[in-house]
Each structure stands twice: as structure tokens, then as C-alpha cells.
Design a protein around this motif. Structure first.
Motif, short mmCIF file in Angstrom:
data_model
loop_
_atom_site.label_atom_id
_atom_site.label_comp_id
_atom_site.label_asym_id
_atom_site.label_seq_id
_atom_site.Cartn_x
_atom_site.Cartn_y
_atom_site.Cartn_z
N LYS A 318 0.84 -1.19 0.00
CA LYS A 318 0.00 0.00 0.00
C LYS A 318 0.89 1.25 0.00
O LYS A 318 1.72 1.42 0.89
CB LYS A 318 -0.93 0.01 1.21
CG LYS A 318 -1.89 -1.18 1.22
CD LYS A 318 -2.73 -1.21 2.50
CE LYS A 318 -3.67 -0.02 2.54
NZ LYS A 318 -4.58 -0.09 3.72
N PRO A 320 0.91 5.45 -0.10
CA PRO A 320 0.08 6.65 0.05
C PRO A 320 -0.01 7.43 -1.26
O PRO A 320 0.97 7.59 -1.97
CB PRO A 320 0.82 7.46 1.12
CG PRO A 320 1.64 6.46 1.86
CD PRO A 320 2.04 5.42 0.84
N ASN A 321 -1.21 7.89 -1.58
CA ASN A 321 -1.44 8.69 -2.77
C ASN A 321 -1.21 10.16 -2.42
O ASN A 321 -2.02 10.77 -1.71
CB ASN A 321 -2.87 8.47 -3.28
CG ASN A 321 -3.11 9.10 -4.63
OD1 ASN A 321 -2.55 10.14 -4.96
ND2 ASN A 321 -3.98 8.47 -5.41
N LYS A 322 -0.11 10.71 -2.92
CA LYS A 322 0.26 12.08 -2.53
C LYS A 322 -0.69 13.12 -3.11
O LYS A 322 -0.72 14.27 -2.66
CB LYS A 322 1.69 12.39 -2.93
CG LYS A 322 1.96 12.44 -4.43
CD LYS A 322 3.41 12.77 -4.69
CE LYS A 322 3.71 12.86 -6.19
NZ LYS A 322 5.13 13.21 -6.44
N TYR A 323 -1.45 12.72 -4.11
CA TYR A 323 -2.41 13.65 -4.70
C TYR A 323 -3.75 13.62 -3.98
O TYR A 323 -4.56 14.54 -4.09
CB TYR A 323 -2.61 13.33 -6.19
CG TYR A 323 -1.33 13.41 -6.99
CD1 TYR A 323 -0.79 14.63 -7.36
CD2 TYR A 323 -0.66 12.25 -7.35
CE1 TYR A 323 0.40 14.70 -8.08
CE2 TYR A 323 0.53 12.30 -8.09
CZ TYR A 323 1.05 13.54 -8.44
OH TYR A 323 2.22 13.61 -9.15
N ASN A 324 -3.99 12.54 -3.24
CA ASN A 324 -5.23 12.39 -2.48
C ASN A 324 -4.90 11.87 -1.07
O ASN A 324 -4.90 10.65 -0.84
CB ASN A 324 -6.18 11.41 -3.18
CG ASN A 324 -6.64 11.92 -4.54
OD1 ASN A 324 -7.38 12.89 -4.64
ND2 ASN A 324 -6.16 11.25 -5.59
N GLN A 327 -5.69 8.41 1.00
CA GLN A 327 -5.98 7.31 0.09
C GLN A 327 -4.68 6.59 -0.29
O GLN A 327 -3.59 7.16 -0.20
CB GLN A 327 -6.69 7.82 -1.17
CG GLN A 327 -8.06 8.42 -0.89
CD GLN A 327 -8.78 8.79 -2.16
OE1 GLN A 327 -8.38 8.41 -3.26
NE2 GLN A 327 -9.89 9.52 -2.01
N TYR A 328 -4.83 5.36 -0.71
CA TYR A 328 -3.66 4.53 -1.02
C TYR A 328 -3.82 3.89 -2.42
O TYR A 328 -4.93 3.59 -2.85
CB TYR A 328 -3.48 3.42 0.01
CG TYR A 328 -3.14 3.93 1.39
CD1 TYR A 328 -1.82 4.03 1.80
CD2 TYR A 328 -4.16 4.29 2.29
CE1 TYR A 328 -1.50 4.50 3.07
CE2 TYR A 328 -3.85 4.76 3.55
CZ TYR A 328 -2.51 4.88 3.93
OH TYR A 328 -2.21 5.35 5.17
N THR A 329 -2.65 3.72 -3.03
CA THR A 329 -2.60 2.92 -4.26
C THR A 329 -2.02 1.56 -3.87
O THR A 329 -1.00 1.51 -3.17
CB THR A 329 -1.72 3.58 -5.33
OG1 THR A 329 -2.24 4.87 -5.62
CG2 THR A 329 -1.70 2.73 -6.60
N THR A 330 -2.64 0.49 -4.30
CA THR A 330 -2.18 -0.84 -3.91
C THR A 330 -1.50 -1.55 -5.09
O THR A 330 -1.93 -1.44 -6.23
CB THR A 330 -3.36 -1.71 -3.42
OG1 THR A 330 -4.32 -1.84 -4.46
CG2 THR A 330 -4.02 -1.09 -2.20
N ARG A 415 5.36 8.30 -12.87
CA ARG A 415 4.97 8.14 -11.47
C ARG A 415 5.68 6.95 -10.83
O ARG A 415 6.28 6.12 -11.53
CB ARG A 415 3.45 7.97 -11.36
CG ARG A 415 2.68 9.13 -11.98
CD ARG A 415 1.18 8.99 -11.74
NE ARG A 415 0.42 10.01 -12.47
CZ ARG A 415 0.26 11.28 -12.09
NH1 ARG A 415 0.81 11.69 -10.94
NH2 ARG A 415 -0.46 12.12 -12.81
N GLY A 417 4.44 4.35 -9.58
CA GLY A 417 3.90 3.08 -10.06
C GLY A 417 4.55 2.62 -11.36
O GLY A 417 4.70 1.42 -11.60
#
Length: 576
Positions: A318, A320-324, A327-330, A415, A417
Motif C-alpha cells: 500500500k 500513500p497517494n500524494k495527490y489524495n 488514500q492509497y494505491t495498492t 509516477r 507506479g
């Protein structure tokens, strides 16, 4: 009558009594004879003149008749009664494998100086009937003459494979005969004025039997699991010599060269599985996890990790989504519960989360970053030609932010990802099987990157990958674990000690297809032979991939070559 005295007779020469020899025209002073000249009479002169006039008149009439009255007739006959050079076709060089087995040879035909339908005054090219060698060898197109015997194509045309890339060595130089042919096509006279120079033979580094068995394994593996094709390469890690290189499906070199089986040739052209594509050098595939050994070696070399560094894989990473915020990107592993892994175990189990982290970093663990990932990829030969002497080789692709902007526009942003996916061989990656074999060969031999060689006894050009030999040893140990009890365990055989890494690459808009890879080397203790195999495009839920497909090949090696190839030794002598 008064008697003359003796003295009077002795003082007179008999010739002097008749002529003065010194004044006689044409007299030969060394002979006792002279010549008398008598002028012609007027009658004789008239007769000679009349004869001369008759002769001149006859010849003048004949010349006028041939050049004017019958000019068209004799011009046509002249054109059909020709004096010209006739080709003596050079013999093309023979191609053999490393053990002397003929793979391409010549069958001489009836010798004919003038072209007649059904007679070929050049040798026919024949190829081995062993499947698996067509893309390596290629095929020819024959010289062509029209019905009158004019050769508008005087040479064999090499269309693919070794026939094409070594054409200058194989083709030789045609000779000529000076011949005269009459109006009905018969030879009036002939004489050789320039003999042909035959082409030179080539001994390939290839073992034809090994190549055939590799092809059969790839074909069977593709057909059973529903892949559309595949390719494989085996290299000597010490020299870069290629022992086997094959692509499935393939064509028949004899059929294409003979060009008489129009139905089969038409089927080749319309076959959706592309039998003309030499997948070993022209096929670019997403590599997936086969890049993980290189990523691991680089992470060790750059000090990102040590051989004892452990990273936890719970199955989901997981970020962290720095833009939100909040929220997390998995990012998922291929399976859950792999636990704490060091580099050896991460290669064995092909943990994606481990390589996400060392590729792009996470929390307190730094990552390589895309700049180092792409820079080191170049040192391992990715994204550029290997230099193998086969036509049509493609370079593949290493993903970078620059490539991304070219592909998706200047506004596209690289990014984290993208780095994660690049670290596991996804996103923009494209690799050819020959590149994969070259790369894994350098891992096996401790950092010597050889350009692949197709000629027996000629090593490939060598460059060094600047990584500590011990770091390569760590990676090799992880690959050996993978073959014994990890993702490549289908290749765990007692008689052949294999180290291997598998790779599965997702394809399609919704990841509905996959490619399956396996790369490796043997024997593990003293590496001598490296291999790379890809199976192309099956359904994503296919369970049988490249590693199971290769097991029959290694079982054959274990049984038939337990005293040589299986333990890293060349056979002393072989024949097909």
C-alpha cells in the motif's frame, strides 16, 4: 674444216655464247639459270579483263541481294544465330552444423549451355528435413531465364536466415562460356573462357539435434497450452557461440526454395500465427519477471540492499497517494503470504513486492529509481541489438520517462507506479529471446556479455558488466533455489543441475492474455550453457507455461547426454 684448238674452247663460257647473264632482269647469280620475259598479247588481256568483270559483277549482285533485296531475312537469321556468353553457375557453399551434419547442400542438375524448358543448368538447393532449423537457415530463389534463354536473374537470391546473412561467403562467382547458337537453338561452337568460383562452406556453431529437440519441446508446449507460438535459444556462456536457436511455427525451406507448392506457400502467407516471423530475433515480448535477476544484481551492486536484507510481502503493498491524502494505491504480489524475503528467496519465489520496493523504494527502504534501472539495463544488453548474424533483429525497449513522453505525449508524468512496474519487467519493456539468452549468460558467467556467434570456434565480442562477481553468485543461488523448489521447480532434475527464473507477462487491454518465459543455465556448479524460452500469447488463466514445456527437453538431455551436455561438456562426436 679446220679443227679448233683446245686452248680456244677453254677460254669461252657456254652461257656467254647466248646471253649476258649480268644484264638479264631477275637473274639469280647463284644459279646457272636465267629467266625470259614474254609480254602478253592484246587478246589475252581482253580475256582476263572479261573474266575479272564477270567476277566483280557476281559479287556485287550477291552483296546487293543480301544487304538490300533480302536484308530483313538475313538480319533475322543473324539475330537468331548468335555469339554470346553463357553462364556457368557457381556452386553455392554447403552449410553444416558443428558436427559436420549437412544442413544445406547442392544437388547438381543436367549441364546445359542453352536454356530449354525443364532443364536447369544450376544446382538445386536442398535443406535438412529436421524440424526447427528453417528460420536459422532461410531459403533461396533460383536464377530465372525467359523462354528464349535470356537470364534476367543470374544469381541465387538469399531470402532469410544464414543464407542471407552469409550470402557473400556462400554465393561464389559465376563463370561464362562463349557459345554460338544457330537459328534453331543448336550450339554451333562453345569454349570455356571464364571458369566459375564456387562459394565457401560454413560450419555453424549450431548442434542440429539439440536445436531439433528444443523446437519439439516448444512446439508441444505451445500446442498443449494454447500458445500461438514460441522461440528458444541456447548459448555457450564462455564464448557466446549459439548451440540452438529456433522459432515456432516455422516454414519449410525446401518448399519455399522450390516454389512449386503454391497451396502451402499461400497458407504460409495467410497463417495468423506468422510462420515467417523469426521470433528468436524478430519477436519482442514483455519479459515479466525474468528481469528480476538483473534488478537484484544491480540493487546489490548499488548498495540498495545486502544479501541479508529482508522485505515483507503480505501480498499487497500500500502506497500513500500524494495527490489524495488518506488514500492509497495498492500493488499486489502474485500470491499472498510469502512473508519476509531476502534476495535469494525473492528470486526463488519471484516476489513482485520485493522488487517493487528495491526498484522504486518504500518507506525507509530506498529504491534504485528508473534512471539507474534503465542505465544498467543498457549494460546488460537490453534495448539494443545483440549483433547476431541473422536478418531483421529488433532492439526491444527499456521504459524511461523520455520514452513515455514520446509514446503518450509531453504532458505525461512518470509516477512511482511506473517505476514499480518497470522493476518487474512490465509497462514498456520489450525483450527478444536472443537478448534474454545473452543477458542470462552474463549472469551465469559472472559478468561477461558476449555478442552471439553462429560460427563454430569464433567467440562473440565480449564486454564486461561491472558488477562484483560475488553479487552474481548470490543471484545464481537464488535461481538455483527457484529450479529446485520455487517458481521454476518443473525443471528440478537429478541429472541436470539447472538454475532458472520464470516470467509471466500480462497482455491485452484487460490483461486477458499472457506470455510465459523461462531463462536459466546449467550446470549450476560450473555454468556452461544458458537458455531462454518464450511461449507467446495464451489465455491469462493458462497454468502450463514455458518451464513445464522445457522439462521434456531436459529429460532427454538427462537420458541421452548424461555424460556430456548434461554436465556441461561438449560431446566428442555426434551425428544426426
Amino acid at each position: 674444216m679446220r679443227r679448233l684448238s683446245k686452248n680456244f674452247y677453254d677460254g669461252v663460257n657456254p652461257e656467254d655464247a647466248f646471253l649476258d647473264s649480268s644484264n638479264l632482269p631477275g637473274f639469280n647469280s647463284h644459279s646457272i639459270e636465267g629467266k625470259l620475259v614474254k609480254p602478253l598479247s592484246k587478246k589475252e588481256i581482253y580475256i582476263i579483263g572479261i573474266i575479272f568483270i564477270i567476277i566483280v559483277t557476281v559479287f556485287t549482285y550477291r552483296a546487293f541481294s543480301m544487304q538490300v533485296l533480302q536484308a530483313d531475312k538475313y538480319a533475322a537469321l543473324s539475330e537468331r544465330n548468335t555469339l554470346s556468353k553463357s553462364i556457368i553457375f557457381a556452386e553455392r557453399g554447403i552449410i553444416t552444423d558443428r558436427y559436420g551434419n549437412e544442413l544445406a547442400w547442392n544437388e547438381p542438375q543436367e549441364t546445359a549451355l542453352n536454356f530449354k524448358e525443364g532443364v536447369r543448368p544450376y544446382s538445386l538447393r536442398k535443406y535438412t528435413d529436421l524440424p526447427g532449423l528453417a528460420h536459422l537457415l532461410g531459403y533461396l530463389s533460383y536464377p530465372i531465364a525467359d523462354k528464349s534463354g535470356y537470364w534476367w536473374r543470374k544469381d541465387y537470391i538469399a531470402n532469410a536466415g544464414v543464407e542471407s546473412s552469409f550470402n557473400d561467403t556462400l554465393k561464389g562467382v559465376n563463370g561464362h562460356n562463349l557459345i554460338e547458337v544457330n537459328a534453331v537453338g543448336d550450339i554451333v561452337s562453345a569454349g570455356s573462357i571464364e571458369p566459375p568460383i564456387d562459394g565457401k562452406n560454413i560450419i555453424l556453431s549450431i548442434d542440429s539435434e539439440l536445436t531439433n529437440k528444443l523446437y519439439e519441446a516448444i512446439k508441444a508446449g505451445s500446442d498443449i497450452a494454447g500458445f500461438k507460438g514460441g522461440a528458444g535459444v541456447i548459448m555457450d556462456v564462455k564464448t557466446g557461440e549459439v548451440l540452438a536457436i529456433t522459432s515456432y511455427p516455422e516454414y519449410d525451406s525446401n518448399i519455399l526454395t522450390d516454389a512449386s507448392d503454391r497451396a502451402t506457400i499461400s497458407e504460409y502467407n495467410t497463417n495468423p500465427f506468422k510462420p515467417f516471423l523469426n521470433r528468436a530475433v524478430q519477436g519482442s515480448y514483455t519479459p515479466g519477471s525474468i528481469v528480476k535477476p538483473y534488478i537484484g544484481a544491480v540493487a546489490l551492486q548499488e548498495g540498495i540492499i545486502t544479501e541479508n536484507t529482508k522485505i515483507l510481502s503480505t501480498g499487497v503493498l500500500k502506497v500513500p497517494n500524494k495527490y489524495n491524502p488518506g488514500q492509497y494505491t495498492t500493488f499486489k504480489d502474485w500470491r499472498t503470504g510469502l512473508g519476509w524475503l531476502d534476495i535469494r528467496e525473492a528470486i526463488k519465489m519471484s516476489s513482485s513486492i520485493f522488487f517493487y520496493v528495491i526498484g522504486g523504494g518504500h518507506e525507509h527502504q530506498p529504491g534504485l529509481g528508473i534512471s539507474k534501472i534503465s542505465a544498467w539495463a543498457d549494460k546488460f544488453g537490453f534495448g539494443k541489438l545483440t549483433g547476431i548474424a541473422l536478418p531483421g533483429e529488433t532492439k526491444g525497449l527499456v521504459p524511461t520517462p523520455q520514452w513515455q513522453k514520446q509514446a503518450f505525449g509531453e504532458d505525461s508524468v512518470w509516477r512511482l507506479g511506473n517505476t514499480y512496474h518497470s522493476a518487474i519487467g512490465q509497462y514498456g519493456w520489450l525483450v527478444t529471446p536472443i537478448q534474454a539468452a545473452q543477458y542470462i549468460s552474463s549472469v551465469a558467467n559472472g559478468g561477461k556479455l558476449h555478442s552471439p556467434s553462429l560460427i563454430k570456434g569464433v567467440p562473440g565480442e565480449e564486454t564486461l558488466v561491472p558488477i562484483d562477481p560475488y553479487n552474481f553468485q548470490v543471484i545464481r543461488e537464488g535461481m538455483r533455489r527457484g529450479a529446485k523448489a520455487g517458481t521454476a521447480r518443473a525443471l528440478n532434475l537429478q541429472g541436470v543441475h539447472i538454475a532458472a527464473k520464470t516470467g509471466t507477462a500480462q497482455l491485452g487491454k484487460n490483461n486477458e492474455y499472457m506470455n510465459s518465459w523461462v531463462v536459466g543455465f546449467w550446470p549450476f556448479e560450473e555454468p556452461r550453457f544458458a537458455f531462454a524460452v518464450v511461449l507467446e500469447k495464451a489465455k491469462a488463466d493458462t497454468l502450463r507455461g514455458a518451464a513445464p514445456a522445457m522439462r521434456p527437453f531436459f529429460e532427454w538431455l538427462e537420458t541421452e547426454h548424461k555424460d556430456d551436455y548434461a554436465i556441461g561438456i561438449y560431446p566428442a562426436q555426434k551425428s544426426k
